[in-house]
Design a protein around this motif. Structure first.
Motif, PDB file in Angstrom:
ATOM      1  N   CYS A  30       0.836  -1.213   0.000  1.00  0.00           N
ATOM      2  CA  CYS A  30       0.000   0.000   0.000  1.00  0.00           C
ATOM      3  C   CYS A  30       0.868   1.258   0.000  1.00  0.00           C
ATOM      4  CB  CYS A  30      -0.972  -0.001   1.173  1.00  0.00           C
ATOM      5  SG  CYS A  30      -0.165  -0.138   2.774  1.00  0.00           S
ATOM      6  N   THR A  31       2.089   1.136   0.534  1.00  0.00           N
ATOM      7  CA  THR A  31       2.983   2.299   0.530  1.00  0.00           C
ATOM      8  C   THR A  31       3.517   2.567  -0.872  1.00  0.00           C
ATOM      9  OG1 THR A  31       5.011   1.052   1.019  1.00  0.00           O
ATOM     10  CG2 THR A  31       3.692   1.776   2.906  1.00  0.00           C
ATOM     11  N   ILE A  32       3.327   1.587  -1.761  1.00  0.00           N
ATOM     12  CA  ILE A  32       3.823   1.731  -3.140  1.00  0.00           C
ATOM     13  C   ILE A  32       2.697   2.131  -4.088  1.00  0.00           C
ATOM     14  CG2 ILE A  32       4.878   0.485  -5.081  1.00  0.00           C
ATOM     15  CD1 ILE A  32       6.137  -1.379  -2.884  1.00  0.00           C
ATOM     16  N   PHE A  33       1.544   1.462  -3.969  1.00  0.00           N
ATOM     17  CA  PHE A  33       0.514   1.723  -4.991  1.00  0.00           C
ATOM     18  C   PHE A  33      -0.349   2.946  -4.705  1.00  0.00           C
ATOM     19  CE2 PHE A  33      -1.892  -1.652  -2.517  1.00  0.00           C
ATOM     20  CZ  PHE A  33      -2.916  -0.835  -2.049  1.00  0.00           C
ATOM     21  N   CYS A  34      -0.394   3.409  -3.482  1.00  0.00           N
ATOM     22  CA  CYS A  34      -1.235   4.579  -3.195  1.00  0.00           C
ATOM     23  C   CYS A  34      -0.653   5.819  -3.865  1.00  0.00           C
ATOM     24  CB  CYS A  34      -1.337   4.807  -1.692  1.00  0.00           C
ATOM     25  SG  CYS A  34      -2.186   6.363  -1.301  1.00  0.00           S
ATOM     26  N   PRO A  35      -1.387   6.442  -4.773  1.00  0.00           N
ATOM     27  CA  PRO A  35      -0.846   7.590  -5.498  1.00  0.00           C
ATOM     28  C   PRO A  35      -0.656   8.827  -4.626  1.00  0.00           C
ATOM     29  CG  PRO A  35      -3.173   7.310  -6.015  1.00  0.00           C
ATOM     30  CD  PRO A  35      -2.769   6.116  -5.184  1.00  0.00           C
ATOM     31  N   ALA A  36      -1.303   8.839  -3.473  1.00  0.00           N
ATOM     32  CA  ALA A  36      -1.222  10.012  -2.608  1.00  0.00           C
ATOM     33  C   ALA A  36      -0.269   9.804  -1.427  1.00  0.00           C
ATOM     34  CB  ALA A  36      -2.619  10.357  -2.080  1.00  0.00           C
ATOM     35  N   GLY A  87      -9.799   4.627  -4.445  1.00  0.00           N
ATOM     36  CA  GLY A  87     -10.334   3.294  -4.156  1.00  0.00           C
ATOM     37  C   GLY A  87      -9.344   2.159  -4.339  1.00  0.00           C
ATOM     38  N   SER A  88      -8.114   2.456  -4.739  1.00  0.00           N
ATOM     39  CA  SER A  88      -7.152   1.380  -5.014  1.00  0.00           C
ATOM     40  C   SER A  88      -6.899   0.501  -3.796  1.00  0.00           C
ATOM     41  CB  SER A  88      -5.820   1.972  -5.487  1.00  0.00           C
ATOM     42  OG  SER A  88      -5.998   2.690  -6.673  1.00  0.00           O
ATOM     43  N   CYS A  89      -6.859   1.103  -2.623  1.00  0.00           N
ATOM     44  CA  CYS A  89      -6.523   0.287  -1.451  1.00  0.00           C
ATOM     45  C   CYS A  89      -7.674  -0.620  -1.035  1.00  0.00           C
ATOM     46  CB  CYS A  89      -6.034   1.157  -0.299  1.00  0.00           C
ATOM     47  SG  CYS A  89      -7.136   2.483   0.160  1.00  0.00           S
ATOM     48  N   ARG A  90      -8.864  -0.384  -1.550  1.00  0.00           N
ATOM     49  CA  ARG A  90      -9.976  -1.299  -1.265  1.00  0.00           C
ATOM     50  C   ARG A  90      -9.686  -2.676  -1.844  1.00  0.00           C
ATOM     51  NH1 ARG A  90     -15.753   1.515  -2.448  1.00  0.00           N
ATOM     52  NH2 ARG A  90     -16.421  -0.031  -0.963  1.00  0.00           N
ATOM     53  N   ILE A  91      -9.046  -2.675  -3.007  1.00  0.00           N
ATOM     54  CA  ILE A  91      -8.792  -3.945  -3.685  1.00  0.00           C
ATOM     55  C   ILE A  91      -7.315  -4.302  -3.688  1.00  0.00           C
ATOM     56  CG2 ILE A  91     -10.824  -3.833  -5.171  1.00  0.00           C
ATOM     57  CD1 ILE A  91      -9.051  -2.699  -7.362  1.00  0.00           C
ATOM     58  N   GLY A  92      -6.450  -3.354  -3.410  1.00  0.00           N
ATOM     59  CA  GLY A  92      -5.012  -3.595  -3.543  1.00  0.00           C
ATOM     60  C   GLY A  92      -4.374  -4.294  -2.369  1.00  0.00           C
ATOM     61  N   CYS A  93      -4.958  -4.194  -1.191  1.00  0.00           N
ATOM     62  CA  CYS A  93      -4.370  -4.867  -0.038  1.00  0.00           C
ATOM     63  C   CYS A  93      -4.602  -6.373  -0.179  1.00  0.00           C
ATOM     64  CB  CYS A  93      -4.998  -4.365   1.261  1.00  0.00           C
ATOM     65  SG  CYS A  93      -4.445  -5.324   2.696  1.00  0.00           S
TER      66      CYS A  93
END
Ligand code: SF4
Ligand code: SF4
Length: 99
Positions: free
Chosen positions: A45-51, A72-78
């Motif tokens: 999550c520290t990599i894919f979160c754009p913010a 919403g990426s972290c809803r499905i990315g974790c």
């Protein structure tokens, strides 16, 4: 033309157009920090979160929810479904402006 000007802005310019009205309480919750520590060596999550909302701090995940873009990426990315995601309280959150 105005549309062309918007399209020609680089990502740094566009970031200046993003505003936040932070709620008092986080709309993002990391459920179990031990899962992050023991089962997620790459802390993705520290990599894919754009913010860059997620920052690993020794034994726990710091969540800077105030800067969330609500993508919403972290809803499905974790990979462990370890992030509880809700929309910010009404009237709060990110505001995107076009100019
Ligand atoms: S991706 Fe999920 S499990 Fe991995 S560090 Fe982030 S919140 Fe924890
Ligand atoms: S919704 Fe998007 S911007 Fe917000 S914390 Fe999750 S990945 Fe980051």
């Amino acid at each position: 033309m105005e549309g062309d000007e918007i399209m020609s802005k680089n990502i740094e310019d566009k970031q200046y157009l993003v505003r936040f009205k932070a709620a008092k309480e986080s709309h993002l919750t990391v459920m179990d920090h031990d899962v992050c520590m023991t089962k997620c060596p790459d802390k993705i999550c520290t990599i894919f979160c754009p913010a860059e909302v997620y920052k690993w701090e020794n034994i726990r995940m710091h969540v800077g929810y105030e800067g969330c873009h609500e993508c919403g990426s972290c809803r499905i990315g974790c990979p462990h479904q370890n992030i509880k995601w809700e929309y910010p309280q009404g009237g709060h959150g990110v505001v995107f402006r076009l100019a």
